[in-house]
Design an enzyme around this catalytic site. Structure first.
Site, PDB file in Angstrom:
ATOM      1  N   GLN A  89     128.371  -4.385  39.009  1.00 25.19           N
ATOM      2  CA  GLN A  89     127.213  -4.619  39.865  1.00 25.19           C
ATOM      3  C   GLN A  89     125.984  -4.606  38.965  1.00 25.19           C
ATOM      4  OE1 GLN A  89     127.918  -4.724  43.682  1.00 25.19           O
ATOM      5  NE2 GLN A  89     129.700  -5.292  42.436  1.00 25.19           N
ATOM      6  N   GLY A 117     124.367  -1.793  52.162  1.00 26.95           N
ATOM      7  CA  GLY A 117     125.271  -2.381  51.184  1.00 26.95           C
ATOM      8  C   GLY A 117     124.581  -3.301  50.193  1.00 26.95           C
ATOM      9  N   HIS A 118     125.352  -3.712  49.188  1.00 31.44           N
ATOM     10  CA  HIS A 118     124.770  -4.550  48.130  1.00 31.44           C
ATOM     11  C   HIS A 118     124.371  -5.928  48.667  1.00 31.44           C
ATOM     12  CE1 HIS A 118     129.134  -5.873  46.848  1.00 31.44           C
ATOM     13  NE2 HIS A 118     128.893  -6.068  48.116  1.00 31.44           N
ATOM     14  N   ASN A 119     123.287  -6.450  48.095  1.00 38.83           N
ATOM     15  CA  ASN A 119     122.752  -7.783  48.411  1.00 38.83           C
ATOM     16  C   ASN A 119     122.123  -7.878  49.802  1.00 38.83           C
ATOM     17  OD1 ASN A 119     125.378  -8.313  46.557  1.00 38.83           O
ATOM     18  ND2 ASN A 119     123.753  -9.742  46.007  1.00 38.83           N
TER      19      ASN A 119
END
Length: 348
Positions: free
Chosen positions: A194, A235-237
């Site tokens: 990541q 969460g990511h993004n």
């Protein structure tokens, strides 16, 4: 701190009635004493005006004549926040950068910033004017923190993150941990690096023990003025807009896009890759797996329009036990009829 009622009224631009008094604090109608200013936000508590010991009450014009001294407001909740701010005692007393902190020589810390003992400031990190970093905080390499921010004890801002001005990170929050990304292989789950970052806008607040994951490749973004409660997972993004409210224990899946002025009720769950428009309201414990257009108001799991949810849960759900009994009776009657028809068929 002690302030006169007239001074409070002048600072907030409010009218006051009754005797001018010395005020030392703020409390509820039930618990306020003669030195406190209290408040009436919800009319259902108006009965307490008759028994309160408060020195003065912040209220609307309709109730001002029911107390000896009143501050008259057209927006009681907003002015209450301003009054509490007057009496707020900030956390911490230190100033400057403690010799017991660990600060990389390349870090750029404003002269007016405060860094408490046992905080860690990494390589090329930048901390703006009047920002406070409490003990036990980790500020990673190349992380940028704006001016007049507060990073409370044991919060973590991993490397490469950005925090806008006037923002607050509550204790134990983690900004920029790895997103949950794995590739499934015959040999198990292979971690996908990541390498993105997290950017928080101005006036953002992140609650205690909340996690905002870094993007896999780009940016996880939280817009200006957004407030996130405790124990939330972002969460990511994820791309979240301006002035959103996210209540405790909400989970937001990766790559979800959320518009401006969105309210997510406690324990709501948002699936990956969902688009939520602006001015949307999501009820507590709702499950969102599909797109929500601007202005939607939904609840339930799976989610449905709030009006439908009220009918389903308020009207239909209480009748389910009786409906179950009726179905069981109908099943027995049907079985009896089928048995009788079978006997008639055998006789023929």
């Amino acid at each position: 701190m002690t302030l006169s009622l007239s001074s409070i009224a002048e600072q907030l631009g409010l009218e006051f009635t009754g005797e001018d008094k010395q005020i030392t604090g703020v409390n509820t109608l039930e618990k306020a004493g003669p030195g406190d200013v209290s408040f009436l936000v919800n009319p259902k508590y108006a009965r307490l005006l008759e028994t309160t010991s408060a020195g003065a009450v912040l209220t609307g014009p309709d109730y001002a004549d029911r107390v000896q001294s009143a501050l008259i407001s057209s927006n009681v909740y907003l002015d209450l926040a301003k009054i509490v701010k007057l009496f707020e005692v900030p956390q911490g007393r230190m100033s400057g950068t403690s010799e017991l902190s660990c600060v990389h020589e390349s870090a750029d810390i404003a002269e007016s910033a405060t860094v408490y003992p046992f905080a860690f400031i990494g390589e090329n990190a930048r901390i703006g004017e009047d920002t406070v970093i409490f003990p036990g905080c980790y500020v990673g390499e190349s992380t940028v923190i704006g001016r007049e921010c507060i990073v409370y004890p044991n919060a973590v801002l991993m490397g490469g993150c950005e925090l806008g001005d006037n923002s607050i990170i509550q204790p134990g929050a983690v900004i920029g941990a790895d997103g949950f990304g794995y590739a499934q292989t015959p040999f198990g789950h292979m971690k996908i690096p990541q390498i993105g970052k997290v950017c928080l806008g101005d006036n953002v607040e992140i609650g205690a023990n909340t996690a905002v994951d870094r993007a896999a490749l780009d940016v996880t973004s939280i817009g200006p003025g957004t407030k996130i409660d405790n124990l939330v997972q972002v969460g990511h993004n994820v791309q979240m807009g301006k002035h959103c409210l996210v209540v405790g224990q909400v989970g937001i899946g990766g790559s979800t896009t959320i518009g401006d002025n969105v309210v997510l009720g406690g324990q709501a769950g948002i699936a990956d890759n969902v688009t939520i428009g602006s001015n949307v309201k999501v009820g507590g414990q709702a499950g969102i797996s599909n797109r929500l257009d601007d202005g939607s108001v939904v609840s339930g799991s799976p989610s449905m329009p709030y009006s439908t949810y009220l009918k389903a849960m308020g009207v239909c759900a209480p009748k389910l036990p009786d409906l179950f009994k009726k179905v069981k009776k109908l099943e027995k009657r049907l079985a009896t009829l089928e048995e009788a028809q079978g006997d008639d068929h055998d006789k023929t």
